[in-house]
Each structure stands twice: as structure tokens, then as C-alpha cells.
Design a protein around this motif. Sequence first.
Motif, PDB file in Angstrom:
ATOM      1  N   UNK A   1      30.016  36.672  26.386  1.00  0.00           N
ATOM      2  CA  UNK A   1      30.991  37.044  27.406  1.00  0.00           C
ATOM      3  C   UNK A   1      32.290  36.258  27.270  1.00  0.00           C
ATOM      4  N   UNK A   2      32.226  35.074  26.669  1.00  0.00           N
ATOM      5  CA  UNK A   2      33.412  34.234  26.543  1.00  0.00           C
ATOM      6  C   UNK A   2      34.235  34.520  25.284  1.00  0.00           C
ATOM      7  N   UNK A   3      33.816  35.514  24.491  1.00  0.00           N
ATOM      8  CA  UNK A   3      34.503  35.808  23.228  1.00  0.00           C
ATOM      9  C   UNK A   3      35.294  37.106  23.281  1.00  0.00           C
ATOM     10  N   UNK A   4      35.742  37.488  24.465  1.00  0.00           N
ATOM     11  CA  UNK A   4      36.420  38.785  24.591  1.00  0.00           C
ATOM     12  C   UNK A   4      37.765  38.823  23.863  1.00  0.00           C
ATOM     13  N   UNK A   5      38.425  37.676  23.713  1.00  0.00           N
ATOM     14  CA  UNK A   5      39.702  37.670  23.007  1.00  0.00           C
ATOM     15  C   UNK A   5      39.536  38.000  21.526  1.00  0.00           C
TER      16      UNK A   5
ATOM     17  N   UNK B   1      32.837  48.208  36.179  1.00  0.00           N
ATOM     18  CA  UNK B   1      33.773  48.146  35.043  1.00  0.00           C
ATOM     19  C   UNK B   1      33.965  49.459  34.293  1.00  0.00           C
ATOM     20  N   UNK B   2      33.111  50.425  34.491  1.00  0.00           N
ATOM     21  CA  UNK B   2      33.227  51.727  33.836  1.00  0.00           C
ATOM     22  C   UNK B   2      33.469  51.637  32.317  1.00  0.00           C
ATOM     23  N   UNK B   3      32.567  50.980  31.567  1.00  0.00           N
ATOM     24  CA  UNK B   3      32.716  50.988  30.107  1.00  0.00           C
ATOM     25  C   UNK B   3      32.666  52.422  29.591  1.00  0.00           C
TER      26      UNK B   3
ATOM     27  N   UNK C   1      23.111  39.972  30.114  1.00  0.00           N
ATOM     28  CA  UNK C   1      22.860  39.330  31.396  1.00  0.00           C
ATOM     29  C   UNK C   1      24.112  39.457  32.242  1.00  0.00           C
ATOM     30  N   UNK C   2      23.945  39.418  33.552  1.00  0.00           N
ATOM     31  CA  UNK C   2      25.105  39.467  34.443  1.00  0.00           C
ATOM     32  C   UNK C   2      25.489  38.037  34.798  1.00  0.00           C
ATOM     33  N   UNK C   3      26.483  37.520  34.107  1.00  0.00           N
ATOM     34  CA  UNK C   3      26.866  36.116  34.247  1.00  0.00           C
ATOM     35  C   UNK C   3      27.513  35.815  35.602  1.00  0.00           C
ATOM     36  N   UNK C   4      27.887  36.835  36.318  1.00  0.00           N
ATOM     37  CA  UNK C   4      28.488  36.625  37.636  1.00  0.00           C
ATOM     38  C   UNK C   4      27.445  36.139  38.652  1.00  0.00           C
TER      39      UNK C   4
ATOM     40  N   UNK D   1      37.315  34.242  34.986  1.00  0.00           N
ATOM     41  CA  UNK D   1      37.309  34.422  33.532  1.00  0.00           C
ATOM     42  C   UNK D   1      36.241  35.432  33.103  1.00  0.00           C
ATOM     43  N   UNK D   2      35.088  35.376  33.747  1.00  0.00           N
ATOM     44  CA  UNK D   2      34.017  36.315  33.413  1.00  0.00           C
ATOM     45  C   UNK D   2      34.409  37.737  33.781  1.00  0.00           C
ATOM     46  N   UNK D   3      35.046  37.898  34.938  1.00  0.00           N
ATOM     47  CA  UNK D   3      35.552  39.215  35.346  1.00  0.00           C
ATOM     48  C   UNK D   3      36.527  39.758  34.307  1.00  0.00           C
ATOM     49  N   UNK D   4      37.446  38.915  33.847  1.00  0.00           N
ATOM     50  CA  UNK D   4      38.408  39.338  32.822  1.00  0.00           C
ATOM     51  C   UNK D   4      37.672  39.754  31.552  1.00  0.00           C
TER      52      UNK D   4
END
Length: 394
Positions: free
Chosen positions: A133-137, A197-199, A153-156, A167-170
Motif C-alpha cells: 500500500x505504501x508503494x503507490x508512487x 474507491x471504485x477500482x 488487507x484493509x490497512x485503514x 497516506x493510506x487513503x491516497x
Amino acid sequence: MNILITPFHDWRKIILEGFRTRDAHFIEELKKHQEIKKVIINRPTTFLEIFLKRKPNLIRGQVILSQYGFKLYKLEENLYLIDYVSKNFIAQALNGYKWFINQYGSTKYISFISKCLAFLNIEKDYCLLNQNIFAYKLTEQLKPKVSIFDAWDNFLKFNVYKHLLDDIEIGYRTYANTTDFWITNSNDNIVDFENAYQPKNMFLIKNGVDVNRFVNDRTIKQPEDMKSIPHPIVGFGGKISQLLDVDLINNVVKMSPEISFVFVGQILDKEVYKRIVKQDNFYYLGDKHYDEYPDYVKNFDICTVPYVVEDKKKSGANSIKVYEYLATNKKVIGTNSNGLEDLSDYLYITNTADEFAEEIKNKENNKKKIVLQEHSWESKIKELLKLIKGARKD
């Protein structure tokens, strides 16, 4: 087909603890699959992380490309590791997970990944599987043929990440906009993520079991630290986290003094562990390497998943440990949470401490047996590759 993987756990941790997490199982199976030419893993780290988590000198492989502290290792015939160990441990100490977010988007990091892909002659022929989740960039800047996000997993919902909610939301919103499709491991996650989020597309690939470790290896060794524990043994193998229903555990242990309760696994949430009453029939044996872990499960008389059922506390994830339990044909008892309800044909679901305590008195198992071929990690990778083929643009 070539696959660039961004796992949540780095290679050193996987070697140190064994291939026990979803991302590690994916790597292990992908590198064995005949359709995969090259698997490339990438994840940055710092000297601080290596020191604190006791992970020095664990990489075994040949350095085939290096530049400015970045290295490309050839680990096996078709397995490669893009490794970066930053000397700026102060930045990670101050920023924590935010350091990873920034590092995945840094120009130098992206540039070296591109250089590695070119060196391996796959810069125009690879798929990206991001499980972090932290590698979105990173996903924003690379141009694979197919881009997948594994929302495993849902990190929220985890307390340990509550300071990173923005940051997780972003991250989730970025993945929804930049990937071809998402995969996840539970129906609960599908509902939550699609509503929020509608992926573009989302598919269910549940967790699985390592058939070789839990079934094909028929040897049963009794671990030294279990030899003095009296049977019957009711066991739990997994992380000590907010997912555990501590009140349920304390009540059941107290109501069942004739039964030994053995917990094996990593302590992620120290506060949760402190709340567990260490009664005379409760045994915490610490974390175990994944190569040793099956011996503990095989020595349980009954396996348990005492998880919380409140929506705001449960992660929605489909637990790996349940499939591992079921593969050993042990009686499995759990709560109506985290995907266990989908497996009610194979395990016993209880709703109260009284029901739980009553159920563990009898280790007889009258539930159906799972079909291992449908739940092996090999079968899960076949599902993933089928989705990738359907999404490829060539």
C-alpha cells in the motif's frame, strides 16, 4: 511472461522468517511456474531496519548490476532482487512508513528499476504486481503491460497504521486510478473497497495453503518447547494483533483448566498481548520460522481462530492459517469473522465463549474436508495469470 513484484515484506524478512505471508507465497509459486520467465522483486530498506530487525547478510546471490548504492541480484535462475539500502537511517527513524512512500517515488529509485528492466531486456515486456500500500508512487511512474494491485488487507482498520490514514487513503485512490485491476482475498474487502474507491476491476483470489509443507511432508516432529505441555492442546498459530478477541480468549481459557492453550506467532500489538491473562494453562511459545511452524500445527489437537467480529476491528482478510489448519485435517473452531463464515462447511463457528469452550471439549471432526487442489498456492497463481492474460494489451 515477466513479473515485477513489489511485496509488502522485504526479501531479508522473508528469508529470516520463511515464506509464510501472502506476498512471499506469491513469489515462491511464481518463480516455479513454467509460464514465468523472470520474477523481479523490489523493496527499499535502510541500515536501521536491517539492524533493528536482525537481518544482516541474508541475501545470497550474485550482484549483476550496481549504481549509487542500488544493486540488482540474481538469486536463482529466474529470480532477481532490486535492492537499495539507504544510509539515511535518520530519515526513516523520523518518518517511519512515510520514508517508504517517498522512497518508492524517488527519481533515483525509479531510474534504477528502469535500468534493471533494460539490463534484463524486459523493459517493454513485464507486468507489475504491487502488494504494498505504501508503494503507490511506483505504480504511478512505471509503464508495465499490465498493472495489478493486491489489496490483501484493509490497512485503514489497523491500529498500528492509524497515524497514516491520510497516506493510506491516497494510496488506495492512486491504485484505483492507475492499475488495470485489483485482486483481494475476501468478499468483505471487495464490498469495502468497491464502495470506497471504485477500482476499474476487482477480483477475488483467496489465500491458500502450502501443500508441500502441510500435507506432502508427512513427518510429525514434536517441538522441544511443546514436549512438557500436557494434552489436549488447543492451538493458535498467527500474529498477535487487534484481530484477536482477547475477552473471548481469557474467558475460554479460564473455563477450560484441563486444556492447554498454545499460541505461536509474532507479537504485532503489544497492548493486545498484555491484555491476555497468562493463566496456568496458557502457553505463548514465541514466533517460529515457517519451516518449523507446520510441526506446531500438527501437534495441536484442535486449531482455533478466536477473532473479533466487530466490523470496525476486523480486517476483512481471508486468513492463511485457516487453510493450513484445514489441510492437516484437524478440528478447527473459530468465530464468525474475517472470511471464516465462507468456510463453515469445513470448520466449527461459535458465537459465544460458552459455545467455544463447549466445542473444544471434543476433538472429533465431522466437517467436510477441503479439496486441496482448489486451495493450493499453485492454484491461486493460476487464477492470477489467467487474469493477467485477459488484461494484456498485446
